[in-house]
Design a protein around this motif. Structure first.
Motif, PDB file in Angstrom:
ATOM      1  N   VAL A  46       0.857  -1.184   0.000  1.00 47.90           N
ATOM      2  CA  VAL A  46       0.000   0.000   0.000  1.00 47.90           C
ATOM      3  C   VAL A  46       0.895   1.237   0.000  1.00 47.90           C
ATOM      4  O   VAL A  46       1.721   1.410   0.897  1.00 47.90           O
ATOM      5  CB  VAL A  46      -0.928   0.017   1.229  1.00 47.90           C
ATOM      6  N   ILE A  47       0.718   2.092  -0.987  1.00 44.06           N
ATOM      7  CA  ILE A  47       1.510   3.323  -1.064  1.00 44.06           C
ATOM      8  C   ILE A  47       0.675   4.494  -0.552  1.00 44.06           C
ATOM      9  O   ILE A  47      -0.459   4.702  -0.981  1.00 44.06           O
ATOM     10  CB  ILE A  47       1.983   3.594  -2.500  1.00 44.06           C
ATOM     11  N   THR A  48       1.257   5.225   0.383  1.00 44.78           N
ATOM     12  CA  THR A  48       0.646   6.449   0.912  1.00 44.78           C
ATOM     13  C   THR A  48       1.381   7.653   0.356  1.00 44.78           C
ATOM     14  O   THR A  48       2.614   7.673   0.318  1.00 44.78           O
ATOM     15  CB  THR A  48       0.714   6.467   2.448  1.00 44.78           C
ATOM     16  N   ALA A  49       0.634   8.656  -0.067  1.00 47.16           N
ATOM     17  CA  ALA A  49       1.209   9.921  -0.511  1.00 47.16           C
ATOM     18  C   ALA A  49       0.982  10.968   0.578  1.00 47.16           C
ATOM     19  O   ALA A  49      -0.159  11.317   0.889  1.00 47.16           O
ATOM     20  CB  ALA A  49       0.571  10.378  -1.814  1.00 47.16           C
ATOM     21  N   ALA A  50       2.082  11.430   1.172  1.00 46.64           N
ATOM     22  CA  ALA A  50       2.032  12.489   2.192  1.00 46.64           C
ATOM     23  C   ALA A  50       2.344  13.798   1.476  1.00 46.64           C
ATOM     24  O   ALA A  50       3.506  14.124   1.236  1.00 46.64           O
ATOM     25  CB  ALA A  50       3.026  12.203   3.300  1.00 46.64           C
ATOM     26  N   VAL A  51       1.317  14.553   1.142  1.00 48.00           N
ATOM     27  CA  VAL A  51       1.466  15.569   0.099  1.00 48.00           C
ATOM     28  C   VAL A  51       1.968  16.924   0.584  1.00 48.00           C
ATOM     29  O   VAL A  51       2.468  17.714  -0.227  1.00 48.00           O
ATOM     30  CB  VAL A  51       0.146  15.753  -0.684  1.00 48.00           C
ATOM     31  N   THR A  52       1.845  17.226   1.893  1.00 45.72           N
ATOM     32  CA  THR A  52       2.269  18.573   2.282  1.00 45.72           C
ATOM     33  C   THR A  52       2.931  18.658   3.651  1.00 45.72           C
ATOM     34  O   THR A  52       3.893  19.386   3.823  1.00 45.72           O
ATOM     35  CB  THR A  52       1.100  19.577   2.201  1.00 45.72           C
ATOM     36  N   GLY A  53       2.466  17.925   4.668  1.00 45.25           N
ATOM     37  CA  GLY A  53       3.091  18.006   5.984  1.00 45.25           C
ATOM     38  C   GLY A  53       2.864  19.345   6.662  1.00 45.25           C
ATOM     39  O   GLY A  53       2.059  20.169   6.223  1.00 45.25           O
ATOM     40  N   ALA A  54       3.614  19.561   7.739  1.00 46.87           N
ATOM     41  CA  ALA A  54       3.499  20.809   8.495  1.00 46.87           C
ATOM     42  C   ALA A  54       4.794  21.600   8.518  1.00 46.87           C
ATOM     43  O   ALA A  54       4.784  22.783   8.848  1.00 46.87           O
ATOM     44  CB  ALA A  54       3.061  20.506   9.936  1.00 46.87           C
ATOM     45  N   ALA A  70       7.285  -5.044   3.950  1.00 43.79           N
ATOM     46  CA  ALA A  70       6.434  -3.962   4.453  1.00 43.79           C
ATOM     47  C   ALA A  70       5.052  -4.031   3.830  1.00 43.79           C
ATOM     48  O   ALA A  70       4.905  -4.242   2.631  1.00 43.79           O
ATOM     49  CB  ALA A  70       7.076  -2.611   4.150  1.00 43.79           C
ATOM     50  N   ARG A  71       4.050  -3.849   4.666  1.00 42.47           N
ATOM     51  CA  ARG A  71       2.676  -3.817   4.153  1.00 42.47           C
ATOM     52  C   ARG A  71       2.409  -2.519   3.413  1.00 42.47           C
ATOM     53  O   ARG A  71       1.555  -2.453   2.540  1.00 42.47           O
ATOM     54  CB  ARG A  71       1.678  -3.949   5.298  1.00 42.47           C
ATOM     55  N   GLY A  72       3.135  -1.466   3.807  1.00 46.21           N
ATOM     56  CA  GLY A  72       2.960  -0.174   3.164  1.00 46.21           C
ATOM     57  C   GLY A  72       4.237   0.633   3.201  1.00 46.21           C
ATOM     58  O   GLY A  72       5.116   0.400   4.043  1.00 46.21           O
ATOM     59  N   VAL A  73       4.364   1.576   2.290  1.00 38.75           N
ATOM     60  CA  VAL A  73       5.438   2.563   2.318  1.00 38.75           C
ATOM     61  C   VAL A  73       4.833   3.919   1.996  1.00 38.75           C
ATOM     62  O   VAL A  73       3.792   4.014   1.345  1.00 38.75           O
ATOM     63  CB  VAL A  73       6.582   2.239   1.327  1.00 38.75           C
ATOM     64  N   ARG A  74       5.517   4.974   2.469  1.00 38.26           N
ATOM     65  CA  ARG A  74       4.991   6.325   2.284  1.00 38.26           C
ATOM     66  C   ARG A  74       6.018   7.185   1.563  1.00 38.26           C
ATOM     67  O   ARG A  74       7.223   7.087   1.820  1.00 38.26           O
ATOM     68  CB  ARG A  74       4.668   6.939   3.646  1.00 38.26           C
ATOM     69  N   THR A  75       5.526   8.028   0.681  1.00 34.33           N
ATOM     70  CA  THR A  75       6.382   8.986   0.003  1.00 34.33           C
ATOM     71  C   THR A  75       5.614  10.290  -0.137  1.00 34.33           C
ATOM     72  O   THR A  75       4.445  10.391   0.225  1.00 34.33           O
ATOM     73  CB  THR A  75       6.847   8.452  -1.368  1.00 34.33           C
ATOM     74  N   GLY A  76       6.278  11.314  -0.658  1.00 34.37           N
ATOM     75  CA  GLY A  76       5.615  12.599  -0.833  1.00 34.37           C
ATOM     76  C   GLY A  76       6.467  13.735  -0.323  1.00 34.37           C
ATOM     77  O   GLY A  76       7.468  13.547   0.369  1.00 34.37           O
ATOM     78  N   LEU A  77       6.056  14.949  -0.663  1.00 34.16           N
ATOM     79  CA  LEU A  77       6.844  16.132  -0.328  1.00 34.16           C
ATOM     80  C   LEU A  77       6.892  16.426   1.163  1.00 34.16           C
ATOM     81  O   LEU A  77       7.749  17.187   1.602  1.00 34.16           O
ATOM     82  CB  LEU A  77       6.294  17.343  -1.096  1.00 34.16           C
ATOM     83  N   GLU A  78       6.007  15.832   1.955  1.00 32.26           N
ATOM     84  CA  GLU A  78       6.154  15.946   3.413  1.00 32.26           C
ATOM     85  C   GLU A  78       7.451  15.304   3.878  1.00 32.26           C
ATOM     86  O   GLU A  78       8.065  15.751   4.848  1.00 32.26           O
ATOM     87  CB  GLU A  78       4.972  15.293   4.123  1.00 32.26           C
ATOM     88  N   ASP A  79       7.878  14.257   3.176  1.00 34.25           N
ATOM     89  CA  ASP A  79       9.001  13.442   3.634  1.00 34.25           C
ATOM     90  C   ASP A  79      10.309  13.734   2.922  1.00 34.25           C
ATOM     91  O   ASP A  79      11.385  13.560   3.509  1.00 34.25           O
ATOM     92  CB  ASP A  79       8.660  11.956   3.457  1.00 34.25           C
ATOM     93  N   VAL A  80      10.249  14.136   1.666  1.00 32.19           N
ATOM     94  CA  VAL A  80      11.475  14.276   0.884  1.00 32.19           C
ATOM     95  C   VAL A  80      11.283  15.365  -0.173  1.00 32.19           C
ATOM     96  O   VAL A  80      10.260  15.405  -0.854  1.00 32.19           O
ATOM     97  CB  VAL A  80      11.864  12.924   0.239  1.00 32.19           C
ATOM     98  N   SER A  81      12.245  16.255  -0.280  1.00 29.27           N
ATOM     99  CA  SER A  81      12.155  17.360  -1.237  1.00 29.27           C
ATOM    100  C   SER A  81      12.749  17.015  -2.591  1.00 29.27           C
ATOM    101  O   SER A  81      12.393  17.632  -3.598  1.00 29.27           O
ATOM    102  CB  SER A  81      12.878  18.593  -0.680  1.00 29.27           C
ATOM    103  N   HIS A  82      13.660  16.041  -2.610  1.00 26.28           N
ATOM    104  CA  HIS A  82      14.387  15.716  -3.837  1.00 26.28           C
ATOM    105  C   HIS A  82      13.963  14.347  -4.377  1.00 26.28           C
ATOM    106  O   HIS A  82      13.726  13.418  -3.613  1.00 26.28           O
ATOM    107  CB  HIS A  82      15.893  15.719  -3.578  1.00 26.28           C
TER     108      HIS A  82
END
Length: 279
Positions: free
Chosen positions: A10-18, A224-236
């Motif tokens: 399962v892929i999660t997209a963390a799109v903005t964060g705080a 892993a059952r899931g992994v997360r990516t997105g601009l909340e986690d990584v800029s490059h």
């Protein structure tokens, strides 16, 4: 013991964060419309879950319920079946009620921290009482929970809440690596975080910063059952190259999963694996 590739991931997209800003990457979405549009494109790229924070138009982290509702309604209009996970972290300056603003949007699930930690130069406080309150309010409105664990003690605390019946089963837990003040991003750290978990836990891996793709690859090979990516986690998206969008990061992880022999879960499969029914 299940095979490492027994289930689709399962892929999660963390799109903005705080915390990430346009000074880090000019493509970070701020407004509810931008967040919703980026979420929809990330879902089309292969994500099954979107993880949401709310922002004011200038990028300031916000707990305003109307911002969460606006973003969630927009996402559901374009992607009605997608899983939406709202943060109850917010920022260290928010009250607990402000941190819980996202629950007003009736999300599919929300995060809960099971402990406090130093976070960069600040300290993020989630007392045991606050954690229980988040669990209680989410459960009362039938919102599923995902534990956000930044170090091994947070995993142990989650298991204790599970045994006590405070945290409803099943255990969904996001193991977060690379946050300054939390556990490091290394193979040994992954082993340490996995050691206490029961066999049936649904565990996702998040890695903040330069080891993002390497640790996600390791997690995929560990089953892993899931992994997360997105601009909340990584800029490059690669060394020296800023990520052009959240969906570009999702596509990269979809490709990584394929290279490593892991299928990517559809939204329907994600709901089944995470044991989250329809609304």
């Amino acid at each position: 013991m299940q095979a490492w590739n027994a289930h689709p991931v399962v892929i999660t997209a963390a799109v903005t964060g705080a915390d990430v800003t346009r000074a880090d990457n000019p493509n970070v979405p701020y407004t509810s419309e931008e967040i919703a549009d980026s979420s929809a494109r990330s879902l089309e790229a292969g994500a099954a879950v979107v993880a949401l924070h709310a922002r004011e138009d200038d990028g300031t982290p916000s707990g305003r319920p109307e911002l969460f509702r606006d973003a969630v309604e927009r996402i559901r209009k374009s992607s009605p079946d997608a899983l939406i996970n709202v943060s109850t972290g917010g920022s260290g300056e928010m009250t607990l009620d402000e941190r819980l603003g996202g629950l007003a949007a009736s999300p599919d699930l929300c995060g809960v921290e099971t402990g406090s930690m130093n976070f960069g130069d600040g300290t993020f406080i989630t007392s045991p009482a606050a954690g229980r309150e988040i669990i209680s309010r989410a459960t009362a409105q039938h919102t599923a929970l995902e534990v956000e664990a930044f170090e091994v003690g947070h995993v142990i605390a989650a298991l204790r809440l599970l045994r006590e019946g405070v945290l409803p089963a099943p255990l969904r837990i996001n193991l977060v690596f690379g946050v300054p003040g939390g556990i490091d991003a290394s193979p040994q750290a992954l082993d340490a975080m996995l050691r206490p978990l029961p066999e049936d836990a649904f565990w996702t891996v998040t890695c903040v910063g330069r080891h993002h793709e390497r640790l996600l690859a390791l997690a995929l090979l560990h089953g892993a059952r899931g992994v997360r990516t997105g601009l909340e986690d990584v800029s490059h998206i690669s060394k020296g190259v800023l990520a052009p969008s959240n969906e570009a990061l999702v596509r990269r992880i979809v490709g990584l999963a394929a290279t490593l022999g892991r299928d990517v879960a559809t939204v329907g499969q994600a709901r089944e694996l995470m044991r989250i029914g329809g609304r």
